[in-house]
Design an enzyme around this catalytic site. Structure first.
Site, PDB file in Angstrom:
ATOM      1  CG  PHE A 115      -1.901   1.028   1.415  1.00  0.00           C
ATOM      2  CD1 PHE A 115      -3.149   0.904   0.824  1.00  0.00           C
ATOM      3  CD2 PHE A 115      -1.642   2.147   2.193  1.00  0.00           C
ATOM      4  CE1 PHE A 115      -4.119   1.879   1.013  1.00  0.00           C
ATOM      5  CE2 PHE A 115      -2.599   3.124   2.376  1.00  0.00           C
ATOM      6  CZ  PHE A 115      -3.848   2.992   1.794  1.00  0.00           C
ATOM      7  CB  SER A 118       3.579   7.639   3.597  1.00  0.00           C
ATOM      8  OG  SER A 118       2.590   7.612   4.593  1.00  0.00           O
ATOM      9  N   PRO A 120       7.723  11.528   1.323  1.00  0.00           N
ATOM     10  CG  PRO A 120       9.840  11.555   0.322  1.00  0.00           C
ATOM     11  CD  PRO A 120       8.412  11.187   0.063  1.00  0.00           C
ATOM     12  N   GLY A 121       7.034  14.164   2.032  1.00  0.00           N
ATOM     13  CA  GLY A 121       6.352  15.363   2.511  1.00  0.00           C
ATOM     14  C   GLY A 121       4.878  15.181   2.747  1.00  0.00           C
ATOM     15  N   GLY A 123       2.804  12.628   5.126  1.00  0.00           N
ATOM     16  CA  GLY A 123       2.586  11.521   6.044  1.00  0.00           C
ATOM     17  C   GLY A 123       1.257  11.705   6.737  1.00  0.00           C
ATOM     18  CB  ILE A 150       6.248   1.833   0.695  1.00  0.00           C
ATOM     19  CG1 ILE A 150       6.066   3.284   0.240  1.00  0.00           C
ATOM     20  CG2 ILE A 150       5.166   0.933   0.116  1.00  0.00           C
ATOM     21  CD1 ILE A 150       4.829   3.962   0.760  1.00  0.00           C
ATOM     22  NE  ARG A 258      15.049 -12.443  39.174  1.00  0.00           N
ATOM     23  CZ  ARG A 258      15.970 -12.308  40.129  1.00  0.00           C
ATOM     24  NH1 ARG A 258      15.938 -13.118  41.178  1.00  0.00           N
ATOM     25  NH2 ARG A 258      16.893 -11.377  40.041  1.00  0.00           N
ATOM     26  N   GLY A 330      13.724  -6.765  34.360  1.00  0.00           N
ATOM     27  CA  GLY A 330      15.100  -6.337  34.571  1.00  0.00           C
ATOM     28  C   GLY A 330      15.961  -6.514  33.329  1.00  0.00           C
ATOM     29  CD  GLU A 354      -3.044   0.821   9.225  1.00  0.00           C
ATOM     30  OE1 GLU A 354      -4.282   0.858   9.375  1.00  0.00           O
ATOM     31  OE2 GLU A 354      -2.408  -0.221   9.022  1.00  0.00           O
TER      32      GLU A 354
END
Length: 399
Positions: A115, A118, A120-121, A123, A150, A258, A330, A354
């Site tokens: 799909f 999107s 670079p400019g 989103g 993508i 533990r 931990g 999304e």
């Protein structure tokens, strides 16, 4: 589904999915090469019938599939979801010829879909697409520009690509195209991400697309994209719930065995209260996801708000629960190969793709302030139809 629980048949199906994921999918996932499409895993999803079921299931069953797989094998869940995201537009909007060409391979797991929305400019502001589709003299188009973030790129077999066909028209000037990966002028570059999924950038150098490659109607492709994302948004929450449940289960087991300060960790009040909080948030997120999916299936008018709430709450909850699980385990949880180390890397991206959490809050606020109908009833309209106000999405193609 009742207001509080699943029916016995669905509960049994979820248990079966978790078992299949452990027995047949997890071993294939562990053999895959990080950052690349795991084609044996995708093919196994096809053999199990899960890929075909993606397109016949209602929204609730889609959520149950994603949640169940995520509890045991996040790689299988991601492969399933990406096939759905890339091929749902074909299933919902494709012609008979387009469906016959692509869907049998997608269902079988022999054809990998992607799909490509999107850029670079573009989103979160998905209407700001710059990839151009220019008509040539024959009535066909040439695609010129870039796509980024993508999933399955650059290894997919075909891409559902959204391009600008009418300048300065915003969401109303976008068309969806089906683009085979071997088209002349189409190249891709893999991107190295925090969680090693196949994600890349695509470059289109006058890539030819014919009239038969148009998916749906010209200049109506933004609705194709948004309706696809609306279909999958609650199930992103289900993926998050599955990861939260896996982290919670691991924490229950660890704190029971533990020993510290003269007894098991679970006997320490601070630990017990933390685990209780993890369980509380996970169950609340699960119920909201199920309710949003059920609302979608019923065609309720408030689906955009419910879906945004479910996606927001579930992804933020999963981040909290996985982080708390790491803290209670931990240093061992930070060792490469530990389940929680894996989940810690996996859980971050869903808060962005999304529709980032900030976008979901904007959608919720718009819905809350939307004028009500007579006597306080919601505004009329089919909840499954495209709603322009909910169009802003995040980096939507990431798994």
């Amino acid at each position: 589904m009742t207001a509080f629980s699943l029916d016995p048949a669905r509960t049994a199906w979820c248990a079966e999915l978790r078992a299949l994921a452990g027995e047949r999918l997890l071993p294939l996932a562990q053999e895959g090469e990080p950052g690349h499409v795991n084609r044996p895993l995708v093919a196994e999803l096809g053999r199990l019938g899960l890929l075909a079921r993606l397109f016949t299931s209602d929204a609730l069953d889609l959520c149950l599939m994603r949640e169940s797989l995520a509890q045991t094998c996040t790689e299988a869940e991601t492969a399933l979801a990406l096939q759905g995201l890339g091929a749902h537009p074909v299933h919902a909007y494709g012609t008979g010829a387009q469906r016959d060409r692509w869907l049998p391979g997608v269902h079988a797991g022999t054809t990998v879909a992607a799909f490509a929305l999107s850029e670079p400019g573009a989103g979160s502001d998905a209407a700001a697409l710059a990839l151009r589709a220019d008509k040539d003299g024959s009535g066909a188009w040439r695609l010129t520009g870039e796509k980024c973030w993508i999933s399955n790129a650059p290894e997919a077999d075909f891409y559902t690509v959204f391009a600008r066909t009418t300048a300065d028209a915003g969401a109303r000037g976008v068309t969806a195209f089906l683009v085979p990966a071997d088209r002349a002028g189409l190249t891709g570059t893999p991107l190295d991400m925090l969680s090693p999924h196949p994600i890349g950038a695509l470059a289109f150098d006058a890539v030819p697309v014919a009239a038969d490659d148009v998916l749906g109607e010209p200049d109506r492709g933004f609705g194709v994209a948004m309706n696809t994302l609306n279909r999958f948004r609650p199930s992103v929450g289900a993926f998050a719930v599955g990861m939260a449940q896996a982290a919670l289960d691991a924490t229950l087991a660890h704190t029971s065995r533990r020993e510290a300060f003269g007894g098991p960790l679970k006997d320490l009040q601070a630990v017990a209260h933390q685990v209780a909080e993890m369980a509380l948030r996970t169950e609340a997120a699960r119920l909201m996801v199920y309710a949003a999916a059920a609302a979608y299936d019923e065609g309720a008018p408030d689906v955009p708000k419910r879906a945004a709430m479910a996606k927001l709450l579930a992804t933020e909850t999963a981040q909290y629960v996985v982080d708390a699980a790491v803290q209670l385990h931990g240093a061992r949880a930070l060792r490469r190969g530990h389940l929680l180390e894996h989940l810690y890397r996996e859980v971050r991206a869903p808060r962005i793709y999304e529709g980032a959490s900030e976008v979901q809050r904007a959608v919720i606020a718009k819905e809350l302030y939307r004028p009500a109908g007579p006597a306080g009833t919601p505004p009329p309209g089919n909840a499954r139809e495209h709603r322009p106000h909910s169009g802003a999405e995040g980096e939507s193609e990431a798994p």
